[in-house]
Design an enzyme around this catalytic site. Structure first.
Site: not given
Length: 202
Positions: A97, A115, A127, A130, A141, A150-151, A187
């Site tokens: 984006r 983004k 994979h 976001y 990695n 982020n929001y 993880a």
């Protein structure tokens, strides 16, 4: 429209650009493409698009007002108002984006969204991840399923990740947060505090 589009294709072919087939290829008259780049069916260029030499673009790829470096591969990708370096592997099925910059030899893999972020050299976002409003260093990695949170419902915040970090699968990075150089996240971790360089955060 068909005549104008064919003129663009003819111009690029005369400059050494290759087309597997021109079926479904729609190219802005303002685009520039380097020699020996291969364009697959279903490729669309909108606005000011610059693609370097020896690239592979498509199939089913949309580039909008963006710059792509030499030797980059974009497979089933959407890239909007961003800059991508050389030797980058994009896709399949990913989106970059506006406001993003992808450095040389990075990998942005399938079902990944970037983004308003910078991604460093040789960083792999392979994979199902976001990365939004983030500054990511070199040779990082990202494990599958990582999210930069982020929001908060009102404001957006940035995440900073240093060089040589390893972000474990299904990590939530709740911004504003900083991960220092060479740090790891385990993880499944939700990271709400800064991670020191070289540390493991669980």
């Amino acid at each position: 429209n068909q005549i104008a589009n064919q003129r663009v294709i003819d111009r690029l072919m005369a400059q050494g650009v290759e087309f597997v087939s021109t079926h479904g290829v729609v190219l802005s008259p303002d685009c520039e493409v380097g020699a020996d780049t291969l364009i697959y069916p279903g490729t669309i260029f909108k606005g000011q698009v610059t693609v370097g030499k020896n690239c592979e673009i498509g199939p089913n790829t949309m580039l909008i007002n963006c710059e792509i470096g030499d030797g980059t591969v974009a497979d089933n990708a959407k890239i909007d108002a961003s800059v991508v370096g050389k030797g980058v592997k994009l896709g399949p099925f990913m989106q970059i984006r506006p406001g993003s910059k992808i450095a040389d030899f990075a990998k942005i893999g399938n079902f990944t969204e970037i983004k308003n972020s910078t991604i460093g050299e040789k960083t792999s976002v392979a994979h199902l991840t976001y990365v939004g409003d983030s500054d990511v260093g070199d040779r990082v990695n990202f494990g599958c399923g990582t999210v930069t949170v982020n929001y908060d419902g009102i404001n957006k915040f940035r995440t900073t990740i240093g060089n040589d970090c390893f972000i474990g699968c299904n990590t939530n990075l709740v911004s504003p947060v900083t991960v220092g150089d060479g740090a790891y996240t385990a993880a499944g971790s939700t990271i709400t505090k800064d991670v020191p360089a070289g540390a493991l955060s669980i």
